[in-house]
Enzyme design. Structure first.
Site, PDB file in Angstrom:
ATOM      1  N   HIS A 374       0.806  -1.225   0.000  1.00  0.00           N
ATOM      2  CA  HIS A 374       0.000   0.000   0.000  1.00  0.00           C
ATOM      3  C   HIS A 374       0.839   1.275   0.000  1.00  0.00           C
ATOM      4  O   HIS A 374       0.299   2.354   0.227  1.00  0.00           O
ATOM      5  CB  HIS A 374      -0.917   0.039   1.222  1.00  0.00           C
ATOM      6  CG  HIS A 374      -2.100  -0.867   1.134  1.00  0.00           C
ATOM      7  ND1 HIS A 374      -3.274  -0.536   0.504  1.00  0.00           N
ATOM      8  CD2 HIS A 374      -2.289  -2.128   1.611  1.00  0.00           C
ATOM      9  CE1 HIS A 374      -4.135  -1.531   0.596  1.00  0.00           C
ATOM     10  NE2 HIS A 374      -3.563  -2.512   1.265  1.00  0.00           N
ATOM     11  N   LYS A 565      -9.481  13.768   4.370  1.00  0.00           N
ATOM     12  CA  LYS A 565      -8.573  12.623   4.402  1.00  0.00           C
ATOM     13  C   LYS A 565      -7.571  12.857   5.530  1.00  0.00           C
ATOM     14  O   LYS A 565      -7.544  13.919   6.137  1.00  0.00           O
ATOM     15  CB  LYS A 565      -7.848  12.445   3.076  1.00  0.00           C
ATOM     16  CG  LYS A 565      -7.086  13.676   2.592  1.00  0.00           C
ATOM     17  CD  LYS A 565      -6.471  13.428   1.224  1.00  0.00           C
ATOM     18  CE  LYS A 565      -7.560  13.271   0.175  1.00  0.00           C
ATOM     19  NZ  LYS A 565      -7.125  12.526  -1.011  1.00  0.00           N
ATOM     20  N   ARG A 566      -6.767  11.843   5.800  1.00  0.00           N
ATOM     21  CA  ARG A 566      -5.727  11.988   6.807  1.00  0.00           C
ATOM     22  C   ARG A 566      -4.850  13.209   6.481  1.00  0.00           C
ATOM     23  O   ARG A 566      -4.524  13.447   5.322  1.00  0.00           O
ATOM     24  CB  ARG A 566      -4.889  10.704   6.812  1.00  0.00           C
ATOM     25  CG  ARG A 566      -3.902  10.563   7.927  1.00  0.00           C
ATOM     26  CD  ARG A 566      -3.473   9.098   8.040  1.00  0.00           C
ATOM     27  NE  ARG A 566      -3.072   8.520   6.760  1.00  0.00           N
ATOM     28  CZ  ARG A 566      -1.833   8.547   6.290  1.00  0.00           C
ATOM     29  NH1 ARG A 566      -0.876   9.108   6.986  1.00  0.00           N
ATOM     30  NH2 ARG A 566      -1.540   7.970   5.129  1.00  0.00           N
ATOM     31  N   LYS A 571      -0.204  14.697   1.135  1.00  0.00           N
ATOM     32  CA  LYS A 571      -1.567  14.877   0.629  1.00  0.00           C
ATOM     33  C   LYS A 571      -1.872  16.345   0.331  1.00  0.00           C
ATOM     34  O   LYS A 571      -2.877  16.665  -0.277  1.00  0.00           O
ATOM     35  CB  LYS A 571      -2.581  14.288   1.614  1.00  0.00           C
ATOM     36  CG  LYS A 571      -2.454  12.759   1.750  1.00  0.00           C
ATOM     37  CD  LYS A 571      -3.427  12.195   2.762  1.00  0.00           C
ATOM     38  CE  LYS A 571      -3.246  10.689   2.953  1.00  0.00           C
ATOM     39  NZ  LYS A 571      -3.714   9.892   1.818  1.00  0.00           N
ATOM     40  N   THR A 673      -9.091   6.015  -1.924  1.00  0.00           N
ATOM     41  CA  THR A 673     -10.456   5.509  -2.108  1.00  0.00           C
ATOM     42  C   THR A 673     -11.471   6.633  -1.946  1.00  0.00           C
ATOM     43  O   THR A 673     -12.583   6.545  -2.457  1.00  0.00           O
ATOM     44  CB  THR A 673     -10.783   4.378  -1.109  1.00  0.00           C
ATOM     45  OG1 THR A 673     -10.494   4.821   0.222  1.00  0.00           O
ATOM     46  CG2 THR A 673      -9.969   3.132  -1.416  1.00  0.00           C
ATOM     47  N   LYS A 677     -15.198   7.534  -3.843  1.00  0.00           N
ATOM     48  CA  LYS A 677     -16.463   7.831  -3.163  1.00  0.00           C
ATOM     49  C   LYS A 677     -17.029   9.168  -3.624  1.00  0.00           C
ATOM     50  O   LYS A 677     -18.240   9.312  -3.822  1.00  0.00           O
ATOM     51  CB  LYS A 677     -16.246   7.834  -1.650  1.00  0.00           C
ATOM     52  CG  LYS A 677     -15.855   6.494  -1.078  1.00  0.00           C
ATOM     53  CD  LYS A 677     -15.271   6.637   0.328  1.00  0.00           C
ATOM     54  CE  LYS A 677     -14.488   5.389   0.712  1.00  0.00           C
ATOM     55  NZ  LYS A 677     -13.651   5.599   1.910  1.00  0.00           N
TER      56      LYS A 677
END
Length: 843
Positions: A374, A565-566, A571, A673, A677
């Site tokens: 991952h 998100k985290r 990110k 993911t 969504k």
């Protein structure tokens, strides 16, 4: 109008009552559960009591299916998929089970007729925070799909007493609060004290010769912990298949030491219990680099050992079975490197406990395991110091050394002169402090290795696992992630679900590719109007929630620009903030500037020890404080940080989004993911060519995706040439103004040092290349603003995003795993009738 024969209605009612799904039957069951399980009567019952009564009522309907499923698996000698994951972020179960049982309407009526509100009861459920983010949520989606596709499966993990922390925002900073998810009880789990296994830790090993003259090893531990099973039923959508999520709780073999107590050692009398139970006490945030290393290794070994012992017990309980055929009945998937110790543990169990020869044990082990990677970040590939590993798991270290010796002997036969390759492939990192490399162990001990997006898998082959790919190209495949449409559309977005089903039927819920049929409605103006109205209603609902939770009033008709998100530097939530400040500067320079009204919404948790991520949260909230209070802005912009982002909140957020921010540095996000969504719920994506963004863009069409930024190969090339963020700062007046404004202290009440660590990182290092991508991002956001002004065309793009998102169902992912890696087959479960007689229970 169609009329129904009254006799047919009566027959259906009898059938509903026989299966326990009639409205009156459900009402009686709720009343009984309130009385007999909660010990309450309605006048004194709390909202939680009513929720528990309803949850037990629904669970009772699962148990018949669960028992039938278990009996069928034993009877048919099936191959079982065992999904080993340190995280399972399942989300609330009540609403999801109502959807999968297909009894939402019956229960809604039963609850309403009982004078209760079903939405309030669903919201009452405490979410189990048993994961940090995407990894745990993916595991949950896969459990849903395995059951919906009728694949025999068990999910194995840890029953953390305290899950991922609850997040509060105080003065703009994240504050971590204990997640007491079990304080009111968990109606979905069944305690299985008879399923208990001993797990050894520490101590030393002793060699000996068995009765046949074979060399053997005995492990003498310092500590023994007992693992107790807690089972949660996982029901598939509109099928009877009900699989198991089996989570392990750590306990001491003896809770109280009377010998210590009798000699006055009161602390020592309970100390073993306290030390043992620490193992399953708390979920560690996955960005913690130093703290809790030993505890995390204990946690990983604990749940893997319990799980493998449980599989062996299940296997040997089947008539005529021996462990020589273990791999024929169990396919074990390692969800990242957390369970990779399973390779050494299965070898230990086969060698030491069941007296197998090495060659046969190794053959069984390799055929049993598959490994899902991952991450592309080398520093995120788990490794453990030899000293810690040997102290805690001395027998496993011996086994790993032997695996490594035999493996490297094979490598030397192929390429004896490339010492660099041998060093890179070794399970032991010999540079500096010596380490056990868990990803290498997983690669060597598995028959299949996969990435989780097409780009990710290719980059694995080229970078972190390149040597393994050259050695065993046949082991590698791609399995792009997916998410379950049952939770992320049907449950989360009932309005959209109803509209879609009214046009193409409801087969799409299990065959998401059927959404392609929506393309024929894109030019239907009435359909587009209905689509827009559903989105607006979802946005209104989120706006009400935001006002209630934060006090911020937002305009539901503004563009909802969302990044949830985290919180992590790669990110790039702070790139999003740079855009917000850019727009703010434009308004300050020209108060009459016409811009597309936007509401910027953030959500996510930073690991408690990750200072830079927590500083990003502070920056978001500080910018929000200034922008939201400035009269010059006049509702053209609002900035919101939603505290305590989790699955429950995600079910509100995804359906309300107009724009999905997927802006990580190209080449660093394995898949994602959340991007799926958002797109499933009609949001358009602004993103880099990273992770699954690449495939989403291919599927929905380049014209329906807002692309910006450096490509992966450009990122690598720029770093090789020598990336200089300072030059971007000096050559771009707009960017310089934004950075200087943060540095001036305007967003920190005059404190010019507060955000200095973040700015220094950007200007002097910028490892995630925000400044290189800044202008491309700003230009792309201008395209977004222009596109949103044409609401009719934006709706067309939104519809096409949903119509073409079918590939990203977790059902498709699981089908590929079953076909290419697990060789697992579906089994249709028929419900069995159970009757009670004087002789007892009979089938």
């Amino acid at each position: 109008m169609t009329t129904i024969d009254p006799s047919t209605v009566a027959t259906l009612q009898i059938e509903d009552d026989r299966t326990g799904l009639g409205i009156e039957t459900l009402r009686r069951a709720m009343a009984d559960n309130l009385f007999y399980i909660q010990g309450k009567y309605p006048e004194i019952a709390t909202k939680n009591d009513f929720y528990m009564a309803l949850a037990y009522t629904v669970r009772d309907r699962l148990l018949k299916r669960w028992i039938s499923t278990t009996r069928s698996y034993v009877k048919n000698d099936v191959k079982v998929v065992c999904y080993l994951s340190a995280e399972f972020l399942m989300g609330p179960q009540l609403g999801n089970n109502l959807i999968n049982l297909d009894i939402y309407e019956q229960v809604h009526k039963a609850v309403t007729e009982s004078g209760l509100n079903i939405e309030e009861l669903i919201e009452q459920e405490e979410e189990p925070g048993l994961g940090n983010g995407g990894l745990g949520r993916l595991a949950a989606c896969y459990m849903d799909s395995l059951a919906s596709l009728e694949i025999p499966a068990i999910g194995y993990g840890i029953r953390y007493e305290f899950g991922i922390f609850d997040q509060e925002i105080r003065d703009g900073w994240q504050v971590e609060i204990t997640d007491k998810w079990l304080q009111w009880g968990n109606p979905w789990e069944i305690h299985r004290p008879e399923l208990a296994y001993e797990v050894k830790l520490g101590g030393h090993t002793e060699p000996y010769t068995d009765q046949y003259g074979n060399y053997r090893v005995r492990w003498i531990p310092d500590q023994v912990v007992k693992g107790i099973a807690y089972d949660t039923p996982i029901l598939g959508y509109k099928v009877n298949t009900t699989n198991i999520l089996r989570l392990w709780k750590a306990e001491a073999p003896e809770s109280f030491d009377f010998q210590s107590f009798n000699v006055g050692d009161y602390y020592g009398a309970v100390n073993k219990k306290v030390v043992s139970e620490n193992i399953s006490k708390v979920l560690y945030p996955n960005d913690e680099q130093v703290q809790g290393k030993q505890l995390r290794l204990e946690q990983q070994y604990f749940f893997v050992s319990c799980s493998l012992q449980n599989m062996i017990r299940i296997h040997l309980d089947r008539p005529g079975k021996s462990l020589a055929t273990f791999h024929e009945n169990f396919a074990v998937q390692l969800n990242d490197t957390h369970p990779a110790i399973g390779v050494a543990e299965l070898m230990r169990l086969l060698l030491d406990e069941h007296q197998f020869a090495w060659e046969q044990a190794w053959d069984i082990t390799q055929k049993t395991f598959g490994y899902t990677n991952h991450t592309l970040l080398p520093e995120a590939l788990e490794k453990w110091s030899i000293n810690l590993f040997g102290k805690l798991l001395p027998r496993h270290l011996e086994i790993i050394y032997e695996i490594n010796r035999r493996f490297l002997d094979q490598v030397r036969l192929q390429d004896p002169y490339d010492q660099g390759k041998i060093a890179r492939l070794s399970l032991i990192d010999e540079t500096g402090d010596r380490y056990v490399r868990m990803a290498n162990l997983a690669c060597v001990g598995s028959h299949a290795i996969n990435g989780v997006a097409a780009l990710h898998t290719e980059l694995l082959k080229q970078t972190v696992l390149r040597d393994f790919y050259q050695l065993w190209p046949e082991k590698f495949s791609n399995k792009t992630n997916g998410v379950t449409p049952r939770r992320w559309i049907v449950l989360s977005n009932p309005g959209l679900t109803s509209l879609i089903s009214s046009k193409i039927g409801d087969n799409w819920i299990k065959h998401l590719e059927d959404l392609r049929q929506l393309e024929s409605f894109v030019e239907d103006s009435n359909f587009r109007q209905q689509w827009r109205q559903i989105k607006l209603e979802n946005k209104r609902n989120l706006a009400k929630y935001i006002q209630k939770k934060t006090g911020i009033v937002i305009n539901p008709e503004s563009l909802f620009d969302i990044q949830v998100k985290r919180i992590h530097e790669y990110k790039r939530q702070h790139l999003n903030v740079l855009h917000i400040i850019t727009l703010y500067n434009r308004i300050k320079h020209n108060p009459d500037l016409e811009i597309t009204p936007r509401t910027f919404i953030f959500g996510g948790k930073a690991a408690p020890g990750y200072y830079m991520a927590k500083l990003i949260i502070k920056l978001i909230n500080s910018v929000a404080e200034v922008v939201n209070a400035d009269p010059c802005v006049r509702d053209r912009m609002k900035v919101v940080f939603l505290p305590d982002y989790n699955v429950t909140l995600g079910q509100r957020v995804y359906p309300a989004a107009d724009l999905s921010e997927q802006i990580s540095t190209a080449g660093l996000e394995a898949s994602g993911t959340g991007n799926m969504k958002f797109s499933m719920n009609g949001a358009l994506t602004i993103g880099t060519l990273d992770g699954a963004n690449v495939e989403i863009r291919q599927e929905v069409g380049e014209e329906n995706f807002f692309l910006f930024g450096l490509r992966t190969e450009e990122v690598y090339a720029l770093k090789t040439q020598g990336y200089n963020p300072w030059s971007y700062y000096n050559s771009n007046p707009q960017l310089k103004e934004v950075i200087d404004l943060i540095a001036s202290g305007i967003f920190s009440h005059g404190d010019t040092g507060l955000f200095r660590p973040l700015l220094d990182s950007l200007l002097h290092h910028d490892p995630f290349m925000l400044l290189a991508d800044y202008q491309s991002y700003i230009d792309c956001q201008e395209q977004v603003s222009q596109a949103y002004r044409n609401q009719d065309n934006w709706t067309r793009m939104s519809i096409l995003n949903v119509a073409r998102i079918g590939k990203f169902s977790s059902d498709r992912s699981i089908q590929e795993y079953c076909q290419d890696i697990w060789q697992a087959k579906s089994l249709t479960i028929e419900l069995e009738e159970y009757v009670q007689s004087k002789a007892g229970l009979k089938v």
